[in-house]
Design an enzyme around this catalytic site. Structure first.
Site, PDB file in Angstrom:
ATOM      1  N   HIS A 206       5.493   1.609  -6.261  1.00  0.00           N
ATOM      2  CA  HIS A 206       5.815   1.574  -7.686  1.00  0.00           C
ATOM      3  C   HIS A 206       6.184   2.967  -8.206  1.00  0.00           C
ATOM      4  O   HIS A 206       7.238   3.157  -8.817  1.00  0.00           O
ATOM      5  CB  HIS A 206       4.617   1.016  -8.472  1.00  0.00           C
ATOM      6  CG  HIS A 206       4.829   0.938  -9.952  1.00  0.00           C
ATOM      7  ND1 HIS A 206       5.209  -0.227 -10.581  1.00  0.00           N
ATOM      8  CD2 HIS A 206       4.715   1.873 -10.940  1.00  0.00           C
ATOM      9  CE1 HIS A 206       5.325   0.003 -11.893  1.00  0.00           C
ATOM     10  NE2 HIS A 206       5.031   1.271 -12.144  1.00  0.00           N
ATOM     11  N   GLU A 207       5.316   3.941  -7.932  1.00  0.00           N
ATOM     12  CA  GLU A 207       5.580   5.294  -8.453  1.00  0.00           C
ATOM     13  C   GLU A 207       6.823   5.889  -7.794  1.00  0.00           C
ATOM     14  O   GLU A 207       7.609   6.584  -8.444  1.00  0.00           O
ATOM     15  CB  GLU A 207       4.358   6.201  -8.255  1.00  0.00           C
ATOM     16  CG  GLU A 207       3.097   5.759  -9.025  1.00  0.00           C
ATOM     17  CD  GLU A 207       3.292   5.589 -10.538  1.00  0.00           C
ATOM     18  OE1 GLU A 207       4.249   6.154 -11.098  1.00  0.00           O
ATOM     19  OE2 GLU A 207       2.479   4.878 -11.167  1.00  0.00           O
TER      20      GLU A 207
ATOM     21  N   HIS B  48      10.362  -0.136 -15.583  1.00  0.00           N
ATOM     22  CA  HIS B  48       9.580  -1.358 -15.369  1.00  0.00           C
ATOM     23  C   HIS B  48      10.460  -2.602 -15.394  1.00  0.00           C
ATOM     24  O   HIS B  48      11.451  -2.659 -16.104  1.00  0.00           O
ATOM     25  CB  HIS B  48       8.454  -1.454 -16.396  1.00  0.00           C
ATOM     26  CG  HIS B  48       7.386  -0.439 -16.138  1.00  0.00           C
ATOM     27  ND1 HIS B  48       6.598   0.076 -17.134  1.00  0.00           N
ATOM     28  CD2 HIS B  48       6.997   0.167 -14.981  1.00  0.00           C
ATOM     29  CE1 HIS B  48       5.756   0.953 -16.603  1.00  0.00           C
ATOM     30  NE2 HIS B  48       5.983   1.031 -15.302  1.00  0.00           N
TER      31      HIS B  48
ATOM     32  N   CYS C  32       7.689  -8.465  -8.929  1.00  0.00           N
ATOM     33  CA  CYS C  32       8.366  -7.245  -8.480  1.00  0.00           C
ATOM     34  C   CYS C  32       7.389  -6.065  -8.542  1.00  0.00           C
ATOM     35  O   CYS C  32       6.577  -5.960  -9.457  1.00  0.00           O
ATOM     36  CB  CYS C  32       9.565  -6.976  -9.376  1.00  0.00           C
ATOM     37  SG  CYS C  32      10.379  -5.397  -9.049  1.00  0.00           S
TER      38      CYS C  32
ATOM     39  N   CYS D  81      12.308  -6.405  -6.419  1.00  0.00           N
ATOM     40  CA  CYS D  81      13.035  -7.665  -6.588  1.00  0.00           C
ATOM     41  C   CYS D  81      14.523  -7.408  -6.349  1.00  0.00           C
ATOM     42  O   CYS D  81      14.946  -6.260  -6.202  1.00  0.00           O
ATOM     43  CB  CYS D  81      12.804  -8.221  -7.992  1.00  0.00           C
ATOM     44  SG  CYS D  81      13.673  -7.307  -9.281  1.00  0.00           S
TER      45      CYS D  81
HETATM   46 ZN   LIG Z   1       5.215   2.287 -13.782  1.00  0.00          ZN
HETATM   47 ZN   LIG Z   2      12.247  -5.611 -10.281  1.00  0.00          ZN
END
Ligand SMILES: [Zn+2]
Ligand SMILES: [Zn+2]
Lengths: 448, 172
Positions: free
Chosen positions: B128-129, B138, B144, B163
């Protein structure tokens, strides 16, 4: 990704600005920051409009509350979230009263922050939708504001203002046609819930068998014909105002159910078992005497006390006749526009008839009468003969004094419309200038 | 090149396999990089937590070359000045990120320890990061990895992959 929402962060601490900026950038916002109120107002002009504002309450120079006021002067629907330390929560509550959307205390729980912003965006969208709807409504001439300058009506307006800010349940009493729904809408429009919907339901016009499903909603298959899940009015009013007209007509069993919802704010849809919470403000209206309904047992006493927190009495039109010319004028303009006809004047004789009729059907009857007059009237002005027979026949024949009053009103109006030009006004009135001067002198009308 | 820095030798469960696992999700070369510096300089006594922004700033000094990216992994509780806590912090389209396992552990929530769950969460938070450093914001798709999560339960809801929209964004 496209159409980024815009947020303006105003805080004197750089570390706060920076971390909020990073946070919202990652959340897909377009972010601007300002270190004080003056800068914020400049940024608002150069880079606005913004969807959300986050404003620190304590800043050197212009404080957050002042900035909030200034922002609202520019954008009255601005969604403002106040950032505060625990120590200044009282001030933050003050900010809420003055129209801030929410406040959050530092340090902020990430979930509170994203909820506050999400809700603020929702408010903004709703208010933009409201503006669109309002424009549309004005365009179509469908809405009628509360019109009048009489002291009785002013009292009603004062009560609306007094109660709107609170969350108290209101009972609006008045004869039919007095505009109780307009009063309910005015309360909603002035309340902190104004950005959420007002959902109206007339309990008297819906068959008892359907009333329950209208109010509570139902699940698919809850009864024969329930092919889809349907949200009820209680659910739709979440965040906003539920307006129940003809509350006195609610059947006994429903009174019990409604009372329970008012106490718990929780209910289930028909045929469902999922508990639904809805946060709404209740405004009711009735043209019946609820006290006597309680006495004869057809309205539950506990429900009566639950709803009857604040009462507004809407006067019948005959008790505020001075508002009739204004209202008539408003409806003439409204229907002329709707029918794309040239705007008519109301002939002095017709105005006299309007003033002398006692309007048992109140404002609604007056509106219908004017609409009809515009449909059938052939003359340039609206004439007594254009009004419904009943109105013309039942109007007490105007006395000489009343006629004089009507004449005076009419002269003043024509003069105003002609910019005070006596020659033009005399021509419009079909008299010579000398006659008009004499009448002006008699009524004490000054030349401009 | 993306460098994965286990700060001061901290290794989450399954740490050895972490870098190859990340390489499956992130379209870039990854390499393990030992980084040691004193975190106590970034400890805030009144918060009882560590300042993620300052740790990140320091971490960037350990970046071996320009145009590379670095993600630091630690087990201390991180905050940024205005928020009560963060799972991690990244610079959007920038070179650095930092992730903590402190609030990814079941024990923190009074639940029995689960090394497998912690490993999954750690992978997701790092991906994520890193997604942020690669320019992603986001994503609305709740499965996702770029979906915003403020609760650990929300981390569990998402998968350790981008995703199709986010992938397209990355390759586009
Ligand atoms: Zn974030
Ligand atoms: Zn996504």
């Amino acid at each position: 990704m496209k159409n980024k929402k815009k947020i303006l962060i105003v805080d004197d601490e750089m570390s706060v600005r920076r971390s909020l900026e990073e946070w919202f950038l990652e959340d897909g916002f377009q972010v601007e920051t300002a270190e004080d109120g003056e800068t914020a107002l400049r940024v608002m002009h150069s880079a606005g409009p913004f969807d959300v504002f986050i404003i620190d309450i304590r800043m050197p120079g212009m404080d957050g509350i002042t900035l909030q006021k200034r922002v609202h002067e520019v954008d009255k629907d601005a969604a403002i979230i106040i950032l505060t330390a625990f120590a200044s929560v009282d001030t933050a509550v003050e900010a809420l009263k003055m129209g801030a959307f929410d406040y959050i205390t530092k340090p902020v729980d990430p979930d509170d922050l994203s909820n506050a912003v999400r809700n603020a965006l929702r408010q903004r969208e709703l208010s933009e939708e409201n503006i669109r709807l309002r424009d549309k409504v004005t365009e179509l001439g469908l809405s009628s504001p509360i019109i009048g300058e009489s002291s009785k009506l002013r009292q009603v307006m004062e009560m609306i203002d007094a109660v709107a800010e609170t969350d108290a349940t209101v009972v609006i009493r008045g004869e039919s046609g007095t505009g109780k729904e307009l009063v309910a809408r005015a309360i909603h429009a002035r309340s902190p819930r104004r950005f959420f919907p007002i959902v109206a339901m007339n309990c008297g016009s819906i068959p008892d068998t359907l009333l329950e499903s209208e109010l509570f909603g139902h699940e698919k298959g809850a009864f024969t014909g329930a092919q889809y899940r349907r949200k009820g009015k209680l659910e739709l009013a979440n965040g906003g105002t539920l307006f129940l007209d003809e509350i006195g007509d609610i059947p006994a069993q429903m009174q019990i159910d409604l009372l329970r919802v008012l106490e718990t704010k929780r209910f289930t849809r028909l045929g469902g078992n999922q508990e639904i919470t809805s946060d709404f403000r209740l405004v009711c209206a009735t043209n019946q005497d609820l006290e006597s309904l309680v006495k004869d047992g057809s309205f539950r006493e506990d429900l009566y006390y639950r709803v009857n927190v604040f009462t507004i009495d809407v006067p019948p039109l005959r008790e505020r006749p001075e508002d009739i010319p204004l209202l008539a004028r408003f409806f003439v303009d409204k229907y002329a526009r709707a029918m794309a006809k040239p705007v008519k004047e109301i002939a002095a004789e017709a105005e006299a008839v309007l003033l002398d009729y006692d309007w048992p059907g109140n404002v609604r009857e007056l509106e219908n009468a004017i609409e009809r007059a515009l449909v059938i009237g052939k003359d340039r002005d609206l004439q007594p003969a254009d009004l419904p027979l009943r109105v013309e026949r039942d109007a007490k024949r105007p006395s000489a004094l009343a006629l004089a009053a009507v004449e005076e009103t009419h002269i003043r109006r024509v003069l105003r419309e002609r910019g005070g030009n006596v020659t033009h006004a005399a021509r419009a009135l079909g008299v010579d200038r000398g006659t008009l001067y004499n009448k002006m002198k008699r009524y004490g009308i000054e030349r401009e | 090149m993306i460098y994965v820095a286990f700060l001061n030798g901290y290794m989450p469960p399954g740490g050895d396999g972490l870098t190859p696992r990340l390489a499956e999700s992130v379209p870039s070369q990854l390499e393990h990089l030992p980084v040691n510096f004193d975190l106590s300089a970034y400890y805030s006594p009144e918060r009882g937590q560590y300042n993620a922004t300052l740790i990140l700033a320091h971490l960037l000094r350990h970046l071996p070359e320009a145009n590379a990216k670095i993600v630091g992994l630690t087990n201390v509780d991180l905050f940024i000045p205005v928020l009560t806590f963060v799972f991690g912090q990244a610079q959007l389209n920038g070179p650095g990120a930092v992730v903590s396992t402190y609030r990814l552990r079941n024990e923190y929530y009074g639940l029995p320890s689960s090394p497998a769950l912690l490993y999954d969460r750690t992978v997701k938070e790092i991906v994520h990061e890193l997604g942020h450093t690669l320019g992603l914001v986001h994503c609305r798709d709740f499965s996702c990895v770029m979906h915003a999560s403020t609760y650990v339960e929300e981390v569990d809801l998402k998968e350790a992959r981008f995703c199709s929209d986010c992938s397209a964004e990355l390759s586009g």
